[in-house]
Design an enzyme around this catalytic site. Structure first.
Site, PDB file in Angstrom:
ATOM      1  N   LYS A 166     -55.751 -13.391 -40.129  1.00  0.00           N
ATOM      2  CA  LYS A 166     -56.845 -14.376 -40.054  1.00  0.00           C
ATOM      3  C   LYS A 166     -57.176 -14.610 -38.592  1.00  0.00           C
ATOM      4  O   LYS A 166     -56.338 -14.413 -37.717  1.00  0.00           O
ATOM      5  CB  LYS A 166     -56.399 -15.706 -40.675  1.00  0.00           C
ATOM      6  CG  LYS A 166     -57.556 -16.540 -41.175  1.00  0.00           C
ATOM      7  CD  LYS A 166     -57.956 -16.149 -42.572  1.00  0.00           C
ATOM      8  CE  LYS A 166     -59.230 -16.809 -43.020  1.00  0.00           C
ATOM      9  NZ  LYS A 166     -59.485 -16.558 -44.459  1.00  0.00           N
ATOM     10  N   GLY A 194     -65.723 -12.635 -42.927  1.00  0.00           N
ATOM     11  CA  GLY A 194     -66.185 -14.005 -42.732  1.00  0.00           C
ATOM     12  C   GLY A 194     -65.237 -15.022 -43.343  1.00  0.00           C
ATOM     13  O   GLY A 194     -64.349 -14.695 -44.120  1.00  0.00           O
ATOM     14  N   ASP A 195     -65.422 -16.249 -42.965  1.00  0.00           N
ATOM     15  CA  ASP A 195     -64.784 -17.418 -43.581  1.00  0.00           C
ATOM     16  C   ASP A 195     -65.741 -18.563 -43.222  1.00  0.00           C
ATOM     17  O   ASP A 195     -66.919 -18.311 -42.952  1.00  0.00           O
ATOM     18  CB  ASP A 195     -63.356 -17.627 -43.031  1.00  0.00           C
ATOM     19  CG  ASP A 195     -62.543 -18.619 -43.849  1.00  0.00           C
ATOM     20  OD1 ASP A 195     -61.975 -18.232 -44.872  1.00  0.00           O
ATOM     21  OD2 ASP A 195     -62.486 -19.815 -43.474  1.00  0.00           O
ATOM     22  N   ASN A 228     -71.510 -20.691 -49.334  1.00  0.00           N
ATOM     23  CA  ASN A 228     -71.548 -19.422 -50.037  1.00  0.00           C
ATOM     24  C   ASN A 228     -70.687 -19.395 -51.301  1.00  0.00           C
ATOM     25  O   ASN A 228     -71.122 -18.931 -52.350  1.00  0.00           O
ATOM     26  CB  ASN A 228     -71.072 -18.356 -49.034  1.00  0.00           C
ATOM     27  CG  ASN A 228     -71.007 -16.998 -49.639  1.00  0.00           C
ATOM     28  OD1 ASN A 228     -72.006 -16.507 -50.144  1.00  0.00           O
ATOM     29  ND2 ASN A 228     -69.835 -16.403 -49.634  1.00  0.00           N
ATOM     30  N   SER A 257     -64.141  -7.119 -50.215  1.00  0.00           N
ATOM     31  CA  SER A 257     -64.080  -6.643 -48.827  1.00  0.00           C
ATOM     32  C   SER A 257     -63.376  -5.296 -48.767  1.00  0.00           C
ATOM     33  O   SER A 257     -63.779  -4.404 -48.031  1.00  0.00           O
ATOM     34  CB  SER A 257     -63.323  -7.648 -47.959  1.00  0.00           C
ATOM     35  OG  SER A 257     -64.183  -8.666 -47.512  1.00  0.00           O
TER      36      SER A 257
HETATM   37  O1  2IT Z   1     -60.204 -16.489 -47.466  1.00  0.00           O
HETATM   38  C1  2IT Z   1     -60.593 -15.332 -47.704  1.00  0.00           C
HETATM   39  O2  2IT Z   1     -60.049 -14.631 -48.561  1.00  0.00           O
HETATM   40  C2  2IT Z   1     -61.717 -14.835 -46.929  1.00  0.00           C
HETATM   41  N1  2IT Z   1     -62.243 -15.586 -46.116  1.00  0.00           N
HETATM   42  C3  2IT Z   1     -62.197 -13.430 -47.101  1.00  0.00           C
HETATM   43  C4  2IT Z   1     -61.346 -12.473 -46.331  1.00  0.00           C
HETATM   44  C5  2IT Z   1     -61.874 -11.066 -46.314  1.00  0.00           C
HETATM   45  O3  2IT Z   1     -61.283 -10.258 -45.573  1.00  0.00           O
HETATM   46  O4  2IT Z   1     -62.843 -10.756 -47.001  1.00  0.00           O
END
Ligand code: 2IT
Length: 447
Positions: free
Chosen positions: A125, A164-165, A240, A379
């Site tokens: 992360k 993203g997050d 989202n 992803s």
């Molecule tokens: O919390 C999550 O799983 C995400 N923000 C997506 C992480 C990702 O690599 O698509």
């Protein structure tokens, strides 16, 4: 004394300044106690200590210039937590609340979530304490370019793959990808996911997390001989994940009556459907972090300033906003108001006390690392699409995603069953996720 207590205590002492990280470690290690009891070799090989310590953590300064020509400085981070199952994979969060403790909690959760998808991805992360609120497009672009200039040498399609997050969507990923390309002269499609559709993005990635949550929830209901048809649902957030969740809930015949922002919540007893759902995209794009304009636009909707939606009676509750938004007090309200299901869509939206109370009071509880794994699963499908130099069809993506969510629910049910824990998806998801990572770590020797 339980085996896990010693490790939990050590983490709590060492990382008292990172309470969110301590919270998730406590939840996971408590759940996997029966696994540790059954596998003394895990203790001998230091699995509990190693799995709770990131492989490495990068921290860097991000310098950029705002629209007034003033120099701005933020702190950027990438935490590579565990790559036993595949390249580090996990989102980037841009928010003033970001500090290493938040990213460590998210990175730690991501290890087990990614394991549950059944796909070859490790956990990581990153992010920055940059506040997107009120920033112009140019400012966001310059920030992203500077952030990537610091980050690019640490990541790669087989090394570490950010996405993203909160605060990071298609626009930000597009700018980050553009800068990565400038710096490396490589079109490494698999280095970032959640890319815009014009730039190697995956059809359905924007919907993926929310759709996955609802498919997981449908499995929970099915398991209990129930269905989504005619159910009333309270959700939080307006971004989202909330958008995708509401879209799929409507499709499956449920009625959603709330959304929320940082300033309060909206109650719309007529149900949030039709063009109201797409209006959420506008709200989010405005970068104002507010949901109150919804009540000005739609008659019958009411805005409750400074409150959370958990005291609104409903059958199902889906927190989609942020960590620790359901406290013990909120859990009490949910039980008192006759709620039956809580399914987490945000990361760690419930405190450990809230989870315990809900489960003890007969609420069926779907934990985030199982229920919201559809986002990261897609992803990984986007990484495959990039590696194969082709585009997948939306139907292909949804078909695979639906199957992944069904499998995650089944894995959690089976793992809890194996240890005689009944229908406990929290314990089951943690155990199923943990077992795969621990076995891979054992196979790879000390690292
Ligand atoms: O919390 C999550 O799983 C995400 N923000 C997506 C992480 C990702 O690599 O698509």
């Amino acid at each position: 004394m339980a085996i896990c207590d010693k490790y939990i205590q050590e983490i709590k002492e060492k990382y008292a300044h990172q309470p969110e990280f301590c919270q998730t470690v406590e939840e996971v290690l408590t759940s996997v106690e029966p696994v540790l009891e059954a596998h003394p070799e895990y203790i001998e090989m230091g699995i509990p200590e190693r799995i709770t310590t990131p492989d490495r953590q990068y921290s860097f300064r991000v310098t950029w210039v705002d629209d007034q020509g003033k120099v701005q400085v933020n702190n950027g981070y990438r935490i590579e937590f565990n790559n036993a199952l595949g390249p580090y994979k996990g989102g980037l969060r841009f928010s003033p609340t970001v500090y290493p403790g938040i990213l460590k909690f998210l990175g730690f959760e991501q290890i087990f979530k990614n394991s549950l998808t059944g796909l070859p991805i490790g956990g990581g992360k990153g992010g920055a304490d940059f506040d997107p609120k009120g920033k112009s497009d140019g400012e966001v672009m310059r920030f992203c370019q500077s952030f990537m200039t610091e980050l690019y040498s640490y990541i790669g399609p087989d090394t570490d793959v950010p996405a993203g997050d909160m605060g990071v969507g298609g626009r930000e990923i597009g700018y980050l990808f553009g800068q990565y390309k400038r710096l490396t002269h490589r079109y490494d499609s698999g280095v970032l996911t959640g890319k815009p559709l014009t730039t190697g993005g995956l059809l359905g990635r924007s919907e993926a997390t929310g759709y996955g949550v609802v498919w997981f929830l449908r499995e929970m209901l099915k398991h209990n001989g129930d269905s989504l048809k005619g159910k009333t649902v309270v959700v939080s957030g307006y971004g989202n994940v909330t958008w995708g969740t509401i879209k799929k809930l409507n499709e499956l015949g449920a009625k959603v009556i709330t959304i929320s922002g940082s300033e309060g919540y909206i109650l719309d007893p007529d149900g949030i459907s039709g063009d109201k759902v797409d209006y959420l995209l506008e709200l989010r794009a405005s970068n104002q972090r507010k949901c109150s304009p919804y009540a000005e636009k739609y008659e019958g909707a009411k805005f409750f300033a400074g409150e959370k939606p958990w005291n609104v009676p409903a059958d199902i509750y889906i927190p989609c906003a942020t960590q620790n938004e359901i406290t013990l007090e909120d859990a009490r309200n949910i039980v008192k108001n006759g709620g039956k299901y809580v399914c987490e869509a945000a990361n760690m939206p419930s405190t450990n006390e809230a989870i315990k109370y809900l489960q003890e009071n007969g609420i069926f509880f779907g934990p985030a690392k199982a229920a919201n794994a559809g986002g990261v699963a897609c992803s990984c499908i986007e990484m495959t699409q990039g590696a194969e130099h082709r585009f997948l069809k939306e139907e292909e993506v949804y078909e695979e995603l639906e199957q992944i969510m069904i499998n995650i629910h089944k894995q959690a049910v089976d793992a809890a069953d194996k240890y005689g824990l009944g229908y406990n998806l929290v314990a089951g998801a943690n155990i199923a996720g943990f077992e795969k990572v621990a076995e891979a770590m054992m196979a790879q020797g000390l690292f």
